[in-house]
Design an enzyme around this catalytic site. Structure first.
Site, mmCIF file in Angstrom:
data_model
loop_
_atom_site.group_PDB
_atom_site.id
_atom_site.type_symbol
_atom_site.label_atom_id
_atom_site.label_comp_id
_atom_site.label_asym_id
_atom_site.label_seq_id
_atom_site.Cartn_x
_atom_site.Cartn_y
_atom_site.Cartn_z
ATOM 1 N N TYR A 2 -26.802 -31.913 9.937
ATOM 2 C CA TYR A 2 -27.196 -31.692 11.338
ATOM 3 C C TYR A 2 -27.190 -33.028 12.090
ATOM 4 O O TYR A 2 -26.639 -33.136 13.177
ATOM 5 C CB TYR A 2 -28.583 -31.049 11.392
ATOM 6 C CG TYR A 2 -29.023 -30.689 12.786
ATOM 7 C CD1 TYR A 2 -28.702 -29.462 13.350
ATOM 8 C CD2 TYR A 2 -29.767 -31.582 13.563
ATOM 9 C CE1 TYR A 2 -29.093 -29.127 14.638
ATOM 10 C CE2 TYR A 2 -30.161 -31.263 14.842
ATOM 11 C CZ TYR A 2 -29.828 -30.031 15.372
ATOM 12 O OH TYR A 2 -30.216 -29.706 16.658
ATOM 13 N N HIS A 57 -24.633 -34.304 15.183
ATOM 14 C CA HIS A 57 -25.151 -34.725 16.480
ATOM 15 C C HIS A 57 -24.869 -36.197 16.763
ATOM 16 O O HIS A 57 -24.709 -36.579 17.920
ATOM 17 C CB HIS A 57 -26.641 -34.400 16.592
ATOM 18 C CG HIS A 57 -26.882 -32.977 16.963
ATOM 19 N ND1 HIS A 57 -26.783 -31.946 16.056
ATOM 20 C CD2 HIS A 57 -27.176 -32.411 18.153
ATOM 21 C CE1 HIS A 57 -27.018 -30.801 16.674
ATOM 22 N NE2 HIS A 57 -27.254 -31.048 17.945
ATOM 23 N N TYR A 99 -32.569 -36.118 26.419
ATOM 24 C CA TYR A 99 -32.567 -34.964 25.510
ATOM 25 C C TYR A 99 -32.784 -35.484 24.091
ATOM 26 O O TYR A 99 -31.991 -36.259 23.575
ATOM 27 C CB TYR A 99 -31.221 -34.260 25.636
ATOM 28 C CG TYR A 99 -31.053 -32.934 24.931
ATOM 29 C CD1 TYR A 99 -32.031 -32.379 24.127
ATOM 30 C CD2 TYR A 99 -29.863 -32.234 25.084
ATOM 31 C CE1 TYR A 99 -31.837 -31.158 23.502
ATOM 32 C CE2 TYR A 99 -29.659 -31.013 24.467
ATOM 33 C CZ TYR A 99 -30.654 -30.481 23.674
ATOM 34 O OH TYR A 99 -30.460 -29.274 23.049
ATOM 35 N N TRP A 130 -19.288 -25.208 20.233
ATOM 36 C CA TRP A 130 -20.342 -25.966 19.540
ATOM 37 C C TRP A 130 -21.225 -25.032 18.739
ATOM 38 O O TRP A 130 -21.575 -25.316 17.601
ATOM 39 C CB TRP A 130 -21.158 -26.773 20.547
ATOM 40 C CG TRP A 130 -22.242 -27.602 19.914
ATOM 41 C CD1 TRP A 130 -23.569 -27.284 19.828
ATOM 42 C CD2 TRP A 130 -22.089 -28.864 19.256
ATOM 43 N NE1 TRP A 130 -24.253 -28.290 19.164
ATOM 44 C CE2 TRP A 130 -23.369 -29.258 18.809
ATOM 45 C CE3 TRP A 130 -21.005 -29.702 19.017
ATOM 46 C CZ2 TRP A 130 -23.584 -30.458 18.129
ATOM 47 C CZ3 TRP A 130 -21.229 -30.891 18.345
ATOM 48 C CH2 TRP A 130 -22.500 -31.258 17.910
ATOM 49 N N TRP A 131 -21.597 -23.899 19.340
ATOM 50 C CA TRP A 131 -22.426 -22.931 18.622
ATOM 51 C C TRP A 131 -21.743 -22.470 17.343
ATOM 52 O O TRP A 131 -22.371 -22.391 16.295
ATOM 53 C CB TRP A 131 -22.723 -21.721 19.495
ATOM 54 C CG TRP A 131 -23.703 -21.943 20.604
ATOM 55 C CD1 TRP A 131 -24.525 -23.021 20.808
ATOM 56 C CD2 TRP A 131 -23.957 -21.041 21.674
ATOM 57 N NE1 TRP A 131 -25.274 -22.840 21.944
ATOM 58 C CE2 TRP A 131 -24.951 -21.632 22.492
ATOM 59 C CE3 TRP A 131 -23.446 -19.798 22.035
ATOM 60 C CZ2 TRP A 131 -25.446 -21.001 23.635
ATOM 61 C CZ3 TRP A 131 -23.937 -19.185 23.172
ATOM 62 C CH2 TRP A 131 -24.927 -19.785 23.950
#
Length: 103
Positions: A18, A22, A41, A75-76
């Site tokens: 993960y 990112h 963010y 992206w999902w």
């Protein structure tokens, strides 16, 4: 600018992946977020529960409102193997209520 917080769930054993994904966020996705008024963010991980806790500032839509764009859908799909997702591959996301803020 408003602050918006939400939580998501990471599948156990995928913490490093993960973070890797990112760390290499796609430039076009980063640009879309900025153009939508999303800034500052940050995503945190509770390693005991595998809960991802996200906070962002927004002047317009939240990142959760951009699901109709092709890049967000891509992206999902890219992230679906390591997160809890809905049938459309969007992450299961729960908005969080702000109860305290200190400036």
């Amino acid at each position: 600018m408003q602050r918006f917080a939400f939580k998501m769930k990471l599948k156990p054993g995928h913490e490093a992946e993960y973070k890797r994904r990112h760390d290499a966020i796609w430039p076009e996705l980063k640009q879309l977020l900025k153009e939508a008024g999303i800034s500052d963010y940050t995503i945190y991980l509770d390693e005991e529960t595998h809960t991802l806790f996200a906070v962002q500032k927004q002047s317009g839509a939240s990142s959760q409102d951009l699901g109709s764009t092709a890049i967000v859908q891509k992206w999902w799909a890219y992230m679906a193997d390591i997160m809890d997702t809905n049938p459309d591959n969007s992450p299961v996301s729960v908005p969080l209520k702000e109860v305290f803020h200190l400036e």
